[in-house]
Write an enzyme that holds these catalytic residues in place. Structure first.
Site, mmCIF file in Angstrom:
data_model
loop_
_atom_site.group_PDB
_atom_site.id
_atom_site.type_symbol
_atom_site.label_atom_id
_atom_site.label_comp_id
_atom_site.label_asym_id
_atom_site.label_seq_id
_atom_site.Cartn_x
_atom_site.Cartn_y
_atom_site.Cartn_z
ATOM 1 N N GLY A 1 17.777 -63.720 39.722
ATOM 2 C CA GLY A 1 16.705 -63.082 38.974
ATOM 3 C C GLY A 1 16.918 -63.173 37.470
ATOM 4 C CB SER A 2 19.899 -62.733 35.314
ATOM 5 O OG SER A 2 20.246 -61.463 35.816
ATOM 6 C CG ASN B 1 15.943 -52.104 37.801
ATOM 7 O OD1 ASN B 1 14.995 -52.231 37.023
ATOM 8 N ND2 ASN B 1 17.177 -51.939 37.382
ATOM 9 C CB SER C 1 16.954 -61.950 42.670
ATOM 10 O OG SER C 1 18.322 -62.030 42.989
ATOM 11 C CG HIS D 1 21.392 -60.190 45.143
ATOM 12 N ND1 HIS D 1 21.863 -58.939 44.830
ATOM 13 C CD2 HIS D 1 21.001 -60.742 43.975
ATOM 14 C CE1 HIS D 1 21.769 -58.753 43.523
ATOM 15 N NE2 HIS D 1 21.239 -59.831 42.983
ATOM 16 C CB THR E 1 24.211 -80.731 43.322
ATOM 17 O OG1 THR E 1 24.551 -81.960 42.682
ATOM 18 C CG2 THR E 1 24.022 -80.955 44.809
ATOM 19 C CB CYS F 1 23.978 -53.546 34.413
ATOM 20 S SG CYS F 1 22.913 -54.399 35.560
HETATM 21 C C1 LIG Z 1 18.645 -57.245 40.224
HETATM 22 C C2 LIG Z 1 17.562 -57.428 39.241
HETATM 23 C C3 LIG Z 1 17.556 -58.522 38.362
HETATM 24 C C4 LIG Z 1 18.695 -59.503 38.307
HETATM 25 O O1 LIG Z 1 18.759 -60.336 39.433
HETATM 26 P P1 LIG Z 1 20.100 -61.163 39.707
HETATM 27 O O2 LIG Z 1 19.745 -62.062 40.840
HETATM 28 O O3 LIG Z 1 21.138 -60.167 40.081
HETATM 29 O O4 LIG Z 1 20.412 -61.910 38.471
HETATM 30 C C5 LIG Z 1 16.492 -58.662 37.507
HETATM 31 N N1 LIG Z 1 15.481 -57.781 37.500
HETATM 32 C C6 LIG Z 1 15.443 -56.721 38.323
HETATM 33 C C7 LIG Z 1 14.284 -55.795 38.282
HETATM 34 C C8 LIG Z 1 16.485 -56.501 39.213
HETATM 35 O O5 LIG Z 1 16.457 -55.447 40.026
#
Ligand SMILES: *Cc1c(COP(=O)(O)O)cnc(C)c1O
Length: 400
Positions: A73-74, A154, A202, A204, A240, A327
Site C-alpha cells: 500500500g505504501s 485505518n 495492499s 496483507h 521481476t 506505526c
Molecule cells: C496499512 C496501510 C497502508 C500501508 O500498506 P503497506 O502494504 O503496509 O505498505 C496504507 N494505507 C492504509 C490506510 C493502511 O491501512
C-alpha cells in the site's frame, strides 16, 4: 497449556487465508519461472500473472491493463500521488487537496512534495471522522492537480463519501486518488461507479501475503515510472514480479469479495456488541461515526487510562489490540488521526483500537467484554492522569 490469543489488530495486518496460502504454494517450486522468459516455464508464470491481474480487475470493476503490481500500500500511495502531482506540475498545476487524517504513506509523500514547491490543502475532518464532497468542491482551484482522500480510515474506521467526492473531482477535471487499503476486500469498491482515477490497495490487509499490493490507474492517465529497469508493469515498475505474492493477493481478494456481504454482516454484529458493551465503562466515548464505519472497527477512548498501559495489560490477558496506527505505537505522540477529530490531547492518548477479522468469534467478543473493562479499571487505579480527573483538575468530556 498454550496461552489463549485473541488477535484483534486486523487493521495492522491479518492472518493469511488458507485459500491464499494454497494458491501461492505451486509458485515457489513447481512454477518458479520468470514471466519475462519466452520458454514454457516462464510462460506458465506469465499466465499466473495475467490471471491474477484479471481477478483483481474484476474485484475493482476495471480493466486488467489498469492494474499495476507494487510492493504494498505504501508504494502504491507514493507512486499514485507523485505521479499525479508531477503530471499536474507539467501543466503548471501545483496544488493538492487531502485531509489531515490520511495514512503516513500519503501524508509523508505530500510533505515531500511541499518541500518541492507544491501547495497542499489539508481539509479538516469533522468530529465524526468524515468530510463532505461539498468541502472538497469548495477547495478545488484552477491549479489543483490532485485530490487524495482515503476510502476508509485505518484508525477510526470511518468511510468517506467516495462516490460523491469522485463525482466532484471528475466534473472539475481533477485527478482523484484514494487510499483504499482498509476498504478493498472489506466493503464494495467500484472504481467506475465511484469515479476514481487512481487507487491503492495492499494484500496483507485482506488476508493475503505481506509485501505485495496493487494500484489502479485509469486508462489514459499517465503513470510515472517508479522503479527504473526492465519493462515489467508496462515499464512503470521494473523488477521481476513477485509471482507467489501476486497470486496469493489475487486469491485473497477474490475470496474476500466473494464473501464480502456475509463477512461484513458477521463483523458488524460483533462490532456493535463490543461498542455497546464497552461504552458502558464510565467516562468512555466512541471515536468516529457509528454509521459510516468499517464492519470490524471499534475505537474507544477511556478517560484517564493511557493507551500504552491498556495495550500491555490487555496483552497479558492474550488480547492483541492497538491504541493507534501500528506505526505510531513506538512514539508517545497521540495519534494524528484522533487529534484531527478534535479530541483533547489527554483523551486521544487514552484510546483503544479493536479491529476484528475473519478469525474472530463471538466467544472472543464475550472474553473482551469481560476483560477490557477490568483492564481499564486496573490502568485507572495506577494512573496519575486518572487522579487528575478524580480531583477535578481535568474536566471529563464524557458522561459517567
Ligand atoms: C496499512 C496501510 C497502508 C500501508 O500498506 P503497506 O502494504 O503496509 O505498505 C496504507 N494505507 C492504509 C490506510 C493502511 O491501512
Amino acid at each position: 497449556m498454550e496461552k489463549k490469543i485473541i488477535y484483534v489488530d486486523n487493521a495492522a495486518t491479518t492472518a493469511m487465508s488458507d485459500r491464499a496460502i494454497a494458491a501461492m504454494q505451486p509458485y515457489f517450486k513447481g512454477i518458479y519461472g520468470n514471466p519475462s522468459s519466452l520458454h514454457t516455464v516462464g510462460q506458465t508464470a506469465k499466465e499466473a500473472l495475467d490471471g491474477a491481474r484479471r481477478k483483481i480487475a474484476a474485484c475493482l470493476n476495471c480493466e486488467p491493463g489498469e492494474v499495476y503490481f507494487t510492493s504494498g500500500g505504501s508504494e502504491a500511495d507514493n507512486q499514485c500521488i507523485r505521479s499525479a502531482a508531477l503530471q499536474g506540475a507539467k501543466k503548471g498545476k501545483k496544488h493538492i487537496i487531502s485531509t489531515a487524517f490520511e495514512h503516513h504513506a500519503v501524508l509523508h509523500t505530500l510533505k515531500k512534495l511541499e518541500k518541492e514547491g507544491f501547495e497542499v490543502t489539508y481539509l479538516d475532518v469533522h468530529g465524526n471522522g468524515l468530510i463532505t464532497a461539498e468541502e472538497v468542491k469548495a477547495a478545488i482551484r484552477p491549479d489543483t492537480a490532485l485530490v487524495t482522500i482515503m476510502y476508509a480510515n485505518n484508525e477510526v474506521g470511518t468511510i468517506q463519501p467516495i462516490s460523491q467526492i469522485g463525482k466532484v473531482c471528475r466534473e472539475a477535471g481533477v485527478v482523484f486518488h484514494t487510499d483504499a487499503v482498509q476498504a478493498a476486500g472489506h466493503i464494495p469498491v467500484d472504481v467506475r461507479a465511484d469515479s476514481i482515477d487512481m487507487l491503492s490497495l495492499s494484500a496483507h490487509k485482506f488476508h493475503g501475503p505481506k509485501g505485495v499490493g496493487a494500484l489502479y490507474c485509469r486508462k489514459g492517465l499517465p503513470l510515472l515510472t517508479f522503479i527504473e529497469g526492465g519493462a515489467q508493469e508496462k515499464g512503470k515498475r521494473a523488477g521481476t514480479e513477485n509471482i507467489p505474492g501476486i497470486v496469493g493477493m489475487a486469491a485473497a481478494l477474490e475470496e474476500a469479495c466473494g464473501n464480502m456481504q456475509e463477512n461484513a454482516e458477521r463483523l458488524t454484529r460483533m462490532r456493535d456488541r463490543l461498542i455497546d458493551g464497552l461504552l458502558k465503562v464510565p467516562y468512555s466515548g466512541l471515536n468516529g461515526d457509528r454509521e459510516h464505519r468499517l464492519p470490524g472497527n471499534i475505537n474507544i477512548s477511556f478517560e484517564g487510562a493511557e493507551g500504552e498501559s491498556l495495550i500491555l495489560y490487555a496483552d497479558a490477558l492474550g488480547i492483541c489490540l492497538s491504541s493507534g496506527s501500528a506505526c505510531t505505537t513506538a512514539s508517545l505522540q497521540p495519534s494524528h488521526v484522533l487529534m484531527s477529530l478534535g479530541l483533547p490531547h489527554e483523551v486521544a492518548h487514552c484510546s483503544l483500537r479493536i479491529t476484528l477479522g475473519d478469525t474472530n468469534t463471538e466467544e472472543d467478543v464475550d472474553y473482551m467484554l469481560v476483560h477490557i473493562p477490568e483492564v481499564v479499571k486496573k490502568v485507572r487505579d495506577i494512573s496519575s492522569l486518572w487522579d487528575d480527573y478524580v480531583s477535578g483538575k481535568i474536566k471529563h468530556i464524557y458522561d459517567k
